[in-house]
Design an enzyme around this catalytic site. Structure first.
Site, PDB file in Angstrom:
ATOM      1  N   CYS A  73      34.191  42.105  53.840  1.00 42.65           N
ATOM      2  CA  CYS A  73      33.077  43.030  54.056  1.00 42.65           C
ATOM      3  C   CYS A  73      32.896  43.263  55.551  1.00 42.65           C
ATOM      4  CB  CYS A  73      31.799  42.452  53.453  1.00 42.65           C
ATOM      5  SG  CYS A  73      31.743  42.494  51.645  1.00 42.65           S
ATOM      6  N   HIS A 167      36.588  41.479  46.792  1.00 46.58           N
ATOM      7  CA  HIS A 167      36.498  42.764  47.496  1.00 46.58           C
ATOM      8  C   HIS A 167      37.732  43.611  47.193  1.00 46.58           C
ATOM      9  CE1 HIS A 167      34.597  44.949  50.959  1.00 46.58           C
ATOM     10  NE2 HIS A 167      35.767  45.570  50.895  1.00 46.58           N
ATOM     11  N   HIS A 169      40.875  45.227  47.622  1.00 45.21           N
ATOM     12  CA  HIS A 169      41.867  45.134  48.684  1.00 45.21           C
ATOM     13  C   HIS A 169      43.259  44.968  48.085  1.00 45.21           C
ATOM     14  CE1 HIS A 169      41.605  40.878  47.651  1.00 45.21           C
ATOM     15  NE2 HIS A 169      42.692  40.660  48.380  1.00 45.21           N
TER      16      HIS A 169
END
Length: 347
Positions: A73, A167, A169
């Protein structure tokens, strides 16, 4: 696209890819980090002839942190992360815990969006196009490194796949050798050329289009199909209609259409098992031609997307035949998988 190159506190490279040219990326990484120390080593198996990366330093990598401690983040509200800026479009940085490093290659992390709760399928077409530009740029730059023979851009999605960071990715590996799977493709390509005088990738795409039963999406510049001998319960191969060896050689028409086709595929994957099911775990993998190999221009760039979930609540495990002998057994006929992926098209 605007590209900004920066350096993290421990000396690793960080790159921002922005859709706007007027964005300024000058935030400094203020973390007190020690220099990265890796122990990556490539060892060759004398029986199989393949290579194994030994990377003991990866035992200490971050494992399922809470969302408010996610290192991917942006840095904001007093919390510092791998990305010093308070927001970003796409960010790429050298992996702090690489499988490959130094003379053994290179590993990078690609953050598709600053939104922790999103997935690739949630991106807009413009955002997905920017990720494609980042993949292409990294392929071009890694191709110039003397220790890199093949560039592999991929995404692992879902805890069932083994993802340790939630997240959205992906990763990019710069291998110092031709991977075993690609060696098999090159061997089959050469044998097909010797036997027929034609290109294997062209013939496979033509056969699938002629048959039609395994086609999932057919666009003007891309075609997606479940392969005739699919290894996984739900597996789709996405090929550009104009064959190219790697991402660098895609033309503008193919680049423009790619986000439409790919986002639709990902959204269909999340609908395979019906409403109420958790997001479908998957691996999405770009297959690009290695550098400096004979017949490189005959290789066909393509993306392979597959899930290890075989039905609601059940996974496809690689057991004795698959893991012990590399002979896959698929419970879902490819024609049935293709039909299901056509049924769940976006409305």
């Amino acid at each position: 696209m605007k590209k900004t190159v920066a350096t993290l506190a421990d000396g690793r490279e960080l790159l921002y890819y922005d859709s706007r040219d007027d964005v300024v990326r000058d935030a400094v990484d203020r973390r007190p980090l020690d220099a990265v120390s890796t122990s990556s080593e490539i060892r060759r198996d004398p029986f199989l002839g393949d290579s194994v990366a030994i990377a003991s330093h990866r035992q200490g990598r971050i494992y399922h942190p809470p969302a408010d401690e996610c290192p991917l983040c942006p840095s904001r509200d007093g919390r510092l992360s791998e990305i010093p800026e308070a927001d970003y479009d796409v960010a790429v940085f050298e992996n702090r815990f690489p499988s490959l490093a130094g003379d053994s290659g290179r590993c990078e992390v690609v953050c598709f969006t600053s939104d922790h709760d999103a997935s690739f399928a949630d991106l807009t077409e413009d955002q997905a196009a920017l990720v494609l530009e980042a993949w292409t740029d990294r392929t071009a730059e890694l191709a110039e490194l003397p220790q890199v023979t093949q560039v592999f851009c991929f995404e692992n999605r879902g805890a069932e796949i083994g993802v340790t960071l939630g997240h959205p990715h992906g990763q990019i590996y710069g291998y110092p050798f031709v991977t075993p799977r690609t060696e098999l493709m090159l061997r089959s390509m050469e044998a097909h050329r010797a036997e027929t005088g034609r290109n294997l990738f062209d013939d496979v795409v033509a056969r699938e289009e002629k048959d039609g039963s395994r086609i999932v999406i057919s666009g003007e510049h891309w075609v997606a199909f479940v392969p005739y001998a699919a290894h996984w319960p739900y597996e789709v191969h996405l090929h550009p209609r104009r064959r190219v060896p790697d991402l660098r050689e895609l033309d503008e028409a193919a680049r423009t259409e790619f986000p439409q086709i790919y986002l639709e595929l990902l959204r269909r994957f999340d609908r395979i098992f019906g409403p109420g099911e958790p997001p479908t775990p998957y691996i999405s993998a770009w297959h690009q031609a290695p550098f400096g190999v004979p017949g490189r221009q005959d290789f066909g760039l393509h993306l392979e997307l597959f899930t290890i979930r075989r039905t609601s609540g059940k996974l496809k495990f690689l057991a004795g035949s698959e893991s012990g002998m590399n002979v896959f057994i698929n419970d879902v006929p490819p024609e049935v998988a293709a039909q299901r992926l056509r049924e769940v098209a976006s409305e």
